[in-house]
Design a protein around this motif. Sequence first.
Motif, mmCIF file in Angstrom:
data_model
loop_
_atom_site.group_PDB
_atom_site.id
_atom_site.type_symbol
_atom_site.label_atom_id
_atom_site.label_comp_id
_atom_site.label_asym_id
_atom_site.label_seq_id
_atom_site.Cartn_x
_atom_site.Cartn_y
_atom_site.Cartn_z
ATOM 1 N N TYR A 125 0.898 -1.337 0.176
ATOM 2 C CA TYR A 125 0.065 0.052 0.592
ATOM 3 C C TYR A 125 0.847 1.548 -0.138
ATOM 4 N N SER A 150 -4.019 7.022 1.727
ATOM 5 C CA SER A 150 -3.816 7.693 0.948
ATOM 6 C C SER A 150 -3.919 9.480 0.629
ATOM 7 N N TYR A 166 -7.634 13.820 -4.932
ATOM 8 C CA TYR A 166 -7.735 12.557 -3.869
ATOM 9 C C TYR A 166 -6.627 10.908 -4.588
ATOM 10 N N CYS A 167 -5.959 10.835 -3.920
ATOM 11 C CA CYS A 167 -4.866 9.917 -4.677
ATOM 12 C C CYS A 167 -5.699 8.449 -3.377
ATOM 13 N N LEU A 168 -5.550 7.288 -4.002
ATOM 14 C CA LEU A 168 -6.628 6.218 -3.232
ATOM 15 C C LEU A 168 -6.150 4.886 -3.908
ATOM 16 N N HIS A 169 -5.862 3.879 -2.853
ATOM 17 C CA HIS A 169 -6.427 2.716 -2.877
ATOM 18 C C HIS A 169 -6.441 1.577 -1.997
ATOM 19 N N GLU A 187 -13.949 3.287 2.847
ATOM 20 C CA GLU A 187 -13.501 4.293 2.335
ATOM 21 C C GLU A 187 -14.100 4.978 1.137
#
Length: 330
Positions: A125, A150, A166-169, A187
Amino acid sequence: MLNFACLIAQLILQPAPTALFLLLALANLICFIYQLKEVRAYTRLAKPEVMHYQGPDNQRTLSLLTSNVLTPNRRADLLLEQIHRHAPDVVLTLESDAWWEQQLSILENEWNYRYTVKIPLDNLYGMHLYSRLPLKNVEIRHWVTEDIPSIVAQLQLHSGEWIHLYCLHPMPPSPTEADTSTDRDAELLLVGKEIAKHDHSVLVFGDLNDVAWSYTSRLFQQISGLLDPRKGRGMFNTFHARYPLCRWPLDHIFHSSDFMMSDIKVLSDIGSDHFPVYGKFQFAPAAESLQEKEAPEAEDVQEAKEKIAEAEPIKEVVKEKYNHEADKHS
């Protein structure tokens, strides 16, 4: 596609129909029609949700590249080749650890990506954000799980206007990760609620570990009011890179209705199990009144609340201010 393949196989392998055969064939046909209905929005049979900008690039143009690199993958040269070829304003890598950070150092040292957010992790992650455009108010967020970060930040366009990123994983539902999709859904919906509350100009991108036409993805769009530039244009499948006949879109770019799309495409293999995605967008506030966003129904809002509550997210979302190295260049 699998339903259709099974239906064809049944017709070939059992030429003399029986009651059981007809029942199975009917079930496959119903499933095929249902799936076709679900994915229709991501074909050229549907009207595009986002208008196509066909003018020249200008001070309001923004390009980005997002890529799940796969931590043990060692073909950083292939990703760097794609970045060099497309020259995006913003690069986001996912699953990137300290080794990947070292390989990508050329971006900030030689390729003018002066603004960075680096989260090297060994738990699949890790996340690295590189930008040629100024960033401010950078936060590393932990929405549901403390070891899954994030990035939230503001980015200044060449025009001087600021937008939100917004950078998401989120964690995928899988036997090796999580038994259910609860945390991932929470999330996405927490992000959607925050976006709806502030009504900013915004881009959300990354590996969301969910297909675009799933119930949760649709609910995220309804809650956030964001648009999907792939609708009416194609699926843009990014996973699994190793299986050509079994691929679906896990890597996404959503944006507010004051953006138009100039280009979006899936890039070539970089040795990962995901393909990178490149997108170019035009900030166009006048388009907001022309691009329809789907408003959530009361039951959608209630469903989102229940999904968030079920995940038991961190009550006070953990936020870490990130004093990135580019501050000294501001």
